[in-house]
Design a protein around this motif. Structure first.
Motif, PDB file in Angstrom:
ATOM      1  N   PRO A  60     -31.557  25.087  20.445  1.00  0.00           N
ATOM      2  CA  PRO A  60     -30.624  24.425  19.539  1.00  0.00           C
ATOM      3  C   PRO A  60     -31.039  24.630  18.089  1.00  0.00           C
ATOM      4  CG  PRO A  60     -31.559  22.884  21.140  1.00  0.00           C
ATOM      5  CD  PRO A  60     -32.354  24.140  21.201  1.00  0.00           C
ATOM      6  N   GLN A 118     -46.044  20.949  39.283  1.00  0.00           N
ATOM      7  CA  GLN A 118     -45.808  20.911  37.846  1.00  0.00           C
ATOM      8  C   GLN A 118     -46.550  21.980  37.059  1.00  0.00           C
ATOM      9  OE1 GLN A 118     -45.979  17.069  36.113  1.00  0.00           O
ATOM     10  NE2 GLN A 118     -44.753  16.135  37.710  1.00  0.00           N
ATOM     11  N   LEU A 176     -23.787  22.594  26.948  1.00  0.00           N
ATOM     12  CA  LEU A 176     -24.138  21.347  26.267  1.00  0.00           C
ATOM     13  C   LEU A 176     -22.890  20.554  25.930  1.00  0.00           C
ATOM     14  CD1 LEU A 176     -26.880  22.538  23.777  1.00  0.00           C
ATOM     15  CD2 LEU A 176     -27.142  21.530  26.036  1.00  0.00           C
ATOM     16  N   LEU A 182     -33.197  22.545  29.179  1.00  0.00           N
ATOM     17  CA  LEU A 182     -34.299  22.695  30.122  1.00  0.00           C
ATOM     18  C   LEU A 182     -33.890  22.276  31.530  1.00  0.00           C
ATOM     19  CD1 LEU A 182     -37.264  21.384  27.962  1.00  0.00           C
ATOM     20  CD2 LEU A 182     -36.791  23.730  28.619  1.00  0.00           C
ATOM     21  N   THR A 198     -31.966  20.051  23.667  1.00  0.00           N
ATOM     22  CA  THR A 198     -33.116  20.778  24.192  1.00  0.00           C
ATOM     23  C   THR A 198     -33.380  20.352  25.633  1.00  0.00           C
ATOM     24  OG1 THR A 198     -34.005  20.667  21.970  1.00  0.00           O
ATOM     25  CG2 THR A 198     -35.480  21.448  23.678  1.00  0.00           C
ATOM     26  N   SER A 215     -36.413  19.215  17.416  1.00  0.00           N
ATOM     27  CA  SER A 215     -37.541  18.412  16.935  1.00  0.00           C
ATOM     28  C   SER A 215     -38.517  18.145  18.071  1.00  0.00           C
ATOM     29  CB  SER A 215     -37.046  17.090  16.352  1.00  0.00           C
ATOM     30  OG  SER A 215     -36.585  16.250  17.385  1.00  0.00           O
ATOM     31  N   GLU A 258     -44.383  13.912  17.875  1.00  0.00           N
ATOM     32  CA  GLU A 258     -45.607  13.963  17.086  1.00  0.00           C
ATOM     33  C   GLU A 258     -46.808  14.277  17.980  1.00  0.00           C
ATOM     34  OE1 GLU A 258     -48.159  10.824  14.344  1.00  0.00           O
ATOM     35  OE2 GLU A 258     -46.572  10.146  15.664  1.00  0.00           O
ATOM     36  N   GLN A 289     -39.128  29.872  29.711  1.00  0.00           N
ATOM     37  CA  GLN A 289     -38.109  29.476  30.685  1.00  0.00           C
ATOM     38  C   GLN A 289     -37.708  30.667  31.574  1.00  0.00           C
ATOM     39  OE1 GLN A 289     -35.308  27.061  28.497  1.00  0.00           O
ATOM     40  NE2 GLN A 289     -33.935  26.933  30.240  1.00  0.00           N
ATOM     41  N   ILE A 295     -32.428  19.369  32.495  1.00  0.00           N
ATOM     42  CA  ILE A 295     -32.536  17.946  32.821  1.00  0.00           C
ATOM     43  C   ILE A 295     -31.156  17.313  32.698  1.00  0.00           C
ATOM     44  CG2 ILE A 295     -33.524  15.745  32.088  1.00  0.00           C
ATOM     45  CD1 ILE A 295     -35.873  17.422  30.969  1.00  0.00           C
ATOM     46  N   GLN A 323     -39.992  23.552  32.735  1.00  0.00           N
ATOM     47  CA  GLN A 323     -39.343  22.410  33.395  1.00  0.00           C
ATOM     48  C   GLN A 323     -38.351  22.794  34.509  1.00  0.00           C
ATOM     49  OE1 GLN A 323     -39.612  18.924  32.289  1.00  0.00           O
ATOM     50  NE2 GLN A 323     -38.303  18.303  33.964  1.00  0.00           N
ATOM     51  N   PRO A 324     -37.388  23.702  34.247  1.00  0.00           N
ATOM     52  CA  PRO A 324     -36.414  23.979  35.311  1.00  0.00           C
ATOM     53  C   PRO A 324     -37.021  24.622  36.557  1.00  0.00           C
ATOM     54  CG  PRO A 324     -36.048  25.406  33.415  1.00  0.00           C
ATOM     55  CD  PRO A 324     -37.032  24.373  32.992  1.00  0.00           C
ATOM     56  N   PRO A 352     -49.560  13.877  24.290  1.00  0.00           N
ATOM     57  CA  PRO A 352     -48.390  13.800  23.421  1.00  0.00           C
ATOM     58  C   PRO A 352     -47.452  12.640  23.746  1.00  0.00           C
ATOM     59  CG  PRO A 352     -48.231  15.679  24.915  1.00  0.00           C
ATOM     60  CD  PRO A 352     -49.582  15.107  25.090  1.00  0.00           C
ATOM     61  N   ARG A 353     -47.598  12.031  24.907  1.00  0.00           N
ATOM     62  CA  ARG A 353     -46.809  10.835  25.195  1.00  0.00           C
ATOM     63  C   ARG A 353     -47.667   9.878  26.002  1.00  0.00           C
ATOM     64  NH1 ARG A 353     -44.853  11.521  30.525  1.00  0.00           N
ATOM     65  NH2 ARG A 353     -45.069  13.656  31.220  1.00  0.00           N
ATOM     66  N   HIS A 357     -41.325  13.045  35.868  1.00  0.00           N
ATOM     67  CA  HIS A 357     -41.614  14.426  35.471  1.00  0.00           C
ATOM     68  C   HIS A 357     -40.573  14.970  34.493  1.00  0.00           C
ATOM     69  CE1 HIS A 357     -38.588  15.446  38.409  1.00  0.00           C
ATOM     70  NE2 HIS A 357     -38.609  16.685  37.989  1.00  0.00           N
ATOM     71  N   THR A 358     -39.463  14.268  34.306  1.00  0.00           N
ATOM     72  CA  THR A 358     -38.501  14.719  33.297  1.00  0.00           C
ATOM     73  C   THR A 358     -38.835  14.160  31.913  1.00  0.00           C
ATOM     74  OG1 THR A 358     -37.084  12.832  33.782  1.00  0.00           O
ATOM     75  CG2 THR A 358     -36.562  14.896  34.888  1.00  0.00           C
ATOM     76  N   GLY A 403     -41.298  14.507  29.837  1.00  0.00           N
ATOM     77  CA  GLY A 403     -41.741  15.453  28.816  1.00  0.00           C
ATOM     78  C   GLY A 403     -40.550  16.099  28.126  1.00  0.00           C
ATOM     79  N   GLN A 427     -38.407  13.808  25.787  1.00  0.00           N
ATOM     80  CA  GLN A 427     -38.956  13.496  24.461  1.00  0.00           C
ATOM     81  C   GLN A 427     -38.319  14.344  23.366  1.00  0.00           C
ATOM     82  OE1 GLN A 427     -43.297  13.848  24.868  1.00  0.00           O
ATOM     83  NE2 GLN A 427     -43.311  12.041  23.582  1.00  0.00           N
ATOM     84  N   PHE A 428     -37.752  15.488  23.763  1.00  0.00           N
ATOM     85  CA  PHE A 428     -37.073  16.337  22.782  1.00  0.00           C
ATOM     86  C   PHE A 428     -35.672  15.778  22.536  1.00  0.00           C
ATOM     87  CE2 PHE A 428     -39.629  19.790  25.012  1.00  0.00           C
ATOM     88  CZ  PHE A 428     -40.659  19.704  24.109  1.00  0.00           C
ATOM     89  N   GLY A 429     -34.944  16.450  21.659  1.00  0.00           N
ATOM     90  CA  GLY A 429     -33.551  16.073  21.467  1.00  0.00           C
ATOM     91  C   GLY A 429     -32.760  16.314  22.747  1.00  0.00           C
ATOM     92  N   ALA A 465     -30.299  26.196  34.059  1.00  0.00           N
ATOM     93  CA  ALA A 465     -31.444  26.321  33.159  1.00  0.00           C
ATOM     94  C   ALA A 465     -32.411  27.419  33.586  1.00  0.00           C
ATOM     95  CB  ALA A 465     -32.175  24.987  33.057  1.00  0.00           C
ATOM     96  N   ARG A 503     -43.403  23.138  28.392  1.00  0.00           N
ATOM     97  CA  ARG A 503     -42.186  22.388  28.746  1.00  0.00           C
ATOM     98  C   ARG A 503     -41.033  23.319  29.103  1.00  0.00           C
ATOM     99  NH1 ARG A 503     -43.051  17.220  26.064  1.00  0.00           N
ATOM    100  NH2 ARG A 503     -45.093  16.753  26.914  1.00  0.00           N
ATOM    101  N   ARG A 508     -31.313  19.109  27.832  1.00  0.00           N
ATOM    102  CA  ARG A 508     -30.278  19.655  28.720  1.00  0.00           C
ATOM    103  C   ARG A 508     -30.509  21.136  28.961  1.00  0.00           C
ATOM    104  NH1 ARG A 508     -26.366  16.443  26.121  1.00  0.00           N
ATOM    105  NH2 ARG A 508     -26.298  14.650  27.487  1.00  0.00           N
TER     106      ARG A 508
END
Lengths: 363, 268
Positions: free
Chosen positions: B85, B113, B54, A260, A256, B89, B92, B158, A262, B105-106, A307-308, A245-246, A248, A251-253, B78, B102, A258
Motif C-alpha cells: 500500500p 510459524q 482491498l 497478507l 497491509t 506504517s 514502533e 510473500q 488476513i 503470514q499467508p 515488537p508487540r 497468530h494473525t 503480527g 499491527q500494520f494498517g 495472498a 511478516r 489484508r
C-alpha cells in the motif's frame, strides 16, 4: 545487490531468528520470550507461597511449597487447601486473564492505553454483576447456584455486550486505535455511572456487598468462585493463543494486513471478543482490579524486547502483579482490598501514557 | 502466449456516496509490467486496491486467473498477489527482519510459524533488496529509501507471482527511485513476476513499463506500449499539461519535457 539466481543458491539463515521445529510444527524461537515467563513464573511461585503463608497462623515458604506438593500434615493441609489457597489462586488466574486481555487489546488497537479497564469492558461486566446482585436482592436473596454461576455469567454477558458495542461504535471502515480508546472511555463512564445508579436503587445490604466487590477484592474469594474462572480460562486462553497468530499482521494498517491474507474484520472481531470475555470473567471473580491489564503487557514487552506484547509473558506478569499487590497490601495495609493499590499505581502510569501518546507513540 | 492474470470487468468503484471509477475494463497480461499513470484523484490507487481485493467493486468483477477474486479465500489470494500500500506504517520497535518475516503470514498456520521455507524466503527477500545488512535495525530508524526497500522485501518474502505496488518510489530520492525500479525490473525478467504499479514520474513510467495505462476521472484514456501512449496530445488531454515528448537519450523511451508558462515564447 545480487541477482535472483545468485541469491537462490546462496541462502544463509535469516538473521535474528532462530527456529523451533518438530515435524510439521515450526515456531520462531526467541530466548527472551521464553526466559521472561520462566523467570516470572519462578518469582510468582515465591510470591504466591509468601501470600499463602501469611495469616493468623504463619507458615514458612518452604512449608507452603511442601504442602502444595502433597507433603503437608493435617493442620497445614487444612489451613492451605481449605482456607488460603483460593485467594492466591484467584489472584493468579484473574491476573493472568487481565494480562492476556490487555496484551490483545493493546495489539489490535495499536495503542498502549487500550486495556479492558479503560475500554469499558471491566465496567460493563460490573454493570451485569451488580444488576444481578441488586435485582436478586429486591426479589429474594441471590444465593446458591444463582449467586455462584449467575453473577459470573451476568458479568461475562455484559462484558461481551460492552465489547461488541465498543467494536461497533469504533468501526469506521476499519479500527483506529485512538478512536477506540476515546469511545472506550465514554463506555467506561456510562458503565461506571450505571453501577452507581444501581447501587442507589438497591437496598443497603446488597449495596454493601456490591461495593466491596467493586473495588477489586481477593479477600472474599472461595473455591466456589474459582471453578467458573478456571473453566472459562481453560477455554478462552487456548482459543486466544491459537487466534493470536494473525496479531503480527494486524499491527500494520488494514490494507497491509489484508494484503497478507488476513481477514481483518473477522480476525480482529474474534480476538476482541475473546479478550473481552477474559476481562469479564476475571472481573466477575474478583471485581474490577485496574492497572494489571494496562501495565503487565507493557512491562512484558519491555522485558522480552518484542515488537508487540508477548502473550504468555503478559499473563505471567499479570498474575505476578496481582498476587504481589495483594501480598504488599496485606503486609502494609491489611484492611485495604487489592484494587485500591492497583488503582493508586495505575493513575500516574495512565497519565504518563497519555502524555506519551500525545507524541504519537504506539503500542 | 498472452495469458491474462488479472482482469477488471466493468468495475465501478467508490467510497461512501462517491463513485471514483466507473465501468472500467483492464487486462493485466502474465509476465508484464503495467504502470498506471494519471493526475491526482483520477482513481489510480482505487483501481489498484480493487485489483488487490482491498476494495470490493460496486458492480462488475475482478478476476484473478479467471476466477472471481472476491470468491477466493483471502489467504489463497495472498499467496498469489502481493501488494504494497501507499505509505504503510510499521509498529514502533519492529526490526527489518521481523517486518520481512511478516510477509510469510499467508504461508503460515498457528502451529507452523517459522518453517525452513519461511526462513529461506525471508533471507532471499532481504538479499534481493540489499537489506540483509540492515536486518537487525529498527524500521523507524531507517532512512526513507531503506524503509521502502524493507517494505518491498516484506512483499517479496510473500513469494507471489503478482505484485501490486502503489507509488513505491514516491518518497525516495532519484537514485533510490532507480534502484527500486531496477529491482522490480529484475524480478520481472528473472522470475517472470507480473507487476502492476502506480507511478507519478512519467519518464520512469515510460522507461520501465511494458504497458502504460493513462487514467483520468475514473476512466482509462489510453493504454499500450509507452511509445504509443505517451504523446503530446495525451499529456494535454490527461494532465492538462503543455509538454514536449522527446526520445529518452538513455533508454529511447518517450521523455516528457514540460513547457513552463514563464518560458513560452508567446508570453509577450
Amino acid at each position: 545487490m545480487k541477482t535472483v539466481h545468485d541469491v537462490v543458491h546462496d541462502v544463509a539463515a535469516a538473521p535474528g531468528r532462530k527456529a523451533l521445529r518438530l515435524g510439521p510444527l515450526a515456531w520462531t524461537f526467541r530466548p527472551r520470550i521464553v526466559l521472561v515467563p520462566l523467570a516470572g513464573a519462578a518469582l510468582l511461585v515465591l510470591v504466591a507461597a509468601l501470600n499463602i503463608g501469611k495469616g493468623s497462623a504463619h507458615l514458612e515458604v518452604l512449608d507452603v511449597l511442601r504442602t502444595l506438593l502433597g507433603g503437608g500434615d493435617r493442620r497445614e493441609n487444612g489451613i492451605i487447601f481449605d482456607l488460603r489457597l483460593p485467594r492466591t489462586l484467584a489472584g493468579v488466574l484473574v491476573g493472568a486473564a487481565f494480562g492476556l486481555a490487555g496484551a490483545v487489546f493493546q495489539t489490535i488497537a495499536r495503542n498502549p492505553l487500550a486495556s479492558p479497564d479503560i475500554l469499558g469492558i471491566t465496567w460493563g461486566a460490573g454493570v451485569g454483576a451488580v444488576a444481578l446482585i441488586v435485582a436478586g436482592g429486591t426479589r429474594g436473596q441471590v444465593s446458591g447456584v444463582v449467586a455462584e454461576l449467575g453473577v459470573p455469567l451476568a458479568a461475562l454477558g455484559a462484558g461481551l455486550v460492552a465489547g461488541l458495542l465498543l467494536y461497533a461504535l469504533s468501526w469506521r471502515r476499519g479500527i483506529d486505535g485512538h478512536r477506540m480508546v476515546l469511545i472506550g472511555i465514554g463506555l467506561s463512564a456510562i458503565g461506571y455511572n450505571a453501577v452507581y445508579w444501581l447501587l442507589t436503587v438497591g437496598d443497603v445490604d446488597d449495596a454493601t456487598r456490591a461495593t466491596t466487590w467493586l473495588v477489586g477484592n481477593l479477600a472474599g474469594v472461595g473455591w466456589e468462585s474459582i471453578g467458573p474462572v478456571a473453566i472459562a480460562l481453560a477455554v478462552l486462553v487456548p482459543a486466544t493463543l491459537v487466534c493470536a497468530h494473525t496479531m503480527g499482521g494486524l499491527q500494520f494498517g488494514d490494507d497491509t494486513a489484508r494484503g497478507l491474507g488476513i481477514r481483518v474484520d473477522a480476525a480482529r472481531g474474534t480476538l476482541l471478543l475473546l479478550a473481552a470475555g477474559l476481562a469479564a470473567v476475571a472481573t466477575a471473580a474478583a471485581g474490577p482490579i485496574t492497572f494489571v491489564a494496562l501495565a503487565s503487557p507493557q512491562i512484558a514487552l519491555r522485558l522480552a524486547r518484542t515488537p508487540r506484547p508477548p502473550l504468555v509473558g503478559s499473563m505471567v506478569l499479570g498474575a505476578l502483579l496481582t498476587v504481589g499487590a495483594d501480598l504488599a497490601l496485606r503486609t502494609f495495609a491489611p484492611d485495604l482490598p487489592v484494587g485500591v493499590l492497583t488503582s493508586v499505581l495505575g493513575a500516574p502510569y495512565l497519565i504518563y501514557l497519555f502524555v506519551r501518546s500525545r507524541k504519537g507513540v504506539r503500542a | 502466449m498472452t495469458e491474462v492474470r488479472l482482469r477488471a470487468e466493468g468495475v465501478r468503484l467508490g467510497y461512501g456516496d462517491r463513485v471514483v471509477v466507473d465501468d472500467l475494463d483492464l487486462d493485466v497480461v502474465d509476465g508484464s509490467i503495467t504502470v498506471i499513470i494519471g493526475p491526482n484523484g483520477c482513481g489510480k490507487s482505487t483501481l489498484l486496491r480493487a485489483l488487490g481485493r482491498l476494495l470490493a467493486p460496486r458492480s462488475g468483477a475482478v478476476l484473478l486467473d479467471g476466477k472471481r477474486i472476491d470468491r477466493l479465500p483471502t489467504k489463497e489470494v495472498a499467496t498469489v498477489v502481493g501488494l504494497l500500500p501507499q505509505a504503510p506504517s510499521a509498529p514502533e520497535g519492529l526490526t527489518v527482519a521481523d517486518l520481512v518475516s511478516r510477509g510469510r503470514q499467508p504461508h503460515q498456520r498457528w502451529y507452523r510459524q517459522w518453517s525452513a521455507g519461511d526462513e529461506e524466503a525471508v533471507s532471499r527477500a532481504l538479499s534481493l533488496t540489499g537489506m540483509d545488512v540492515h536486518a537487525e535495525r529498527v524500521v523507524d530508524e531507517l532512512s526513507g529509501g531503506q524503509r521502502q526497500r524493507a517494505w518491498i522485501s516484506m512483499t517479496l518474502a510473500q513469494d507471489t507471482s503478482l505484485l501490486l505496488l502503489d507509488e513505491p518510489i514516491t518518497y525516495l530520492d532519484l537514485a533510490h527511485q532507480v534502484d527500486v525500479l531496477d529491482l522490480v525490473h529484475r524480478l520481472h525478467t528473472e522470475r517472470g513476476t507480473t507487476v502492476v504499479m502506480v507511478l507519478h514520474d512519467l519518464n520512469l513510467a515510460a522507461r520501465y513499463a511494458d504497458t502504460l495505462v493513462a487514467m483520468r476521472e475514473g476512466r482509462i484514456v489510453a493504454q499500450g506500449p509507452p511509445s504509443e501512449v505517451l504523446s503530446e496530445q495525451l499529456l494535454s488531454d490527461v494532465f492538462d499539461l503543455d509538454a514536449k515528448v522527446l526520445p529518452d537519450p538513455v533508454a529511447g523511451t518517450p521523455l516528457v519535457v514540460p513547457v513552463s508558462a514563464h518560458l513560452s515564447p508567446d508570453r509577450g
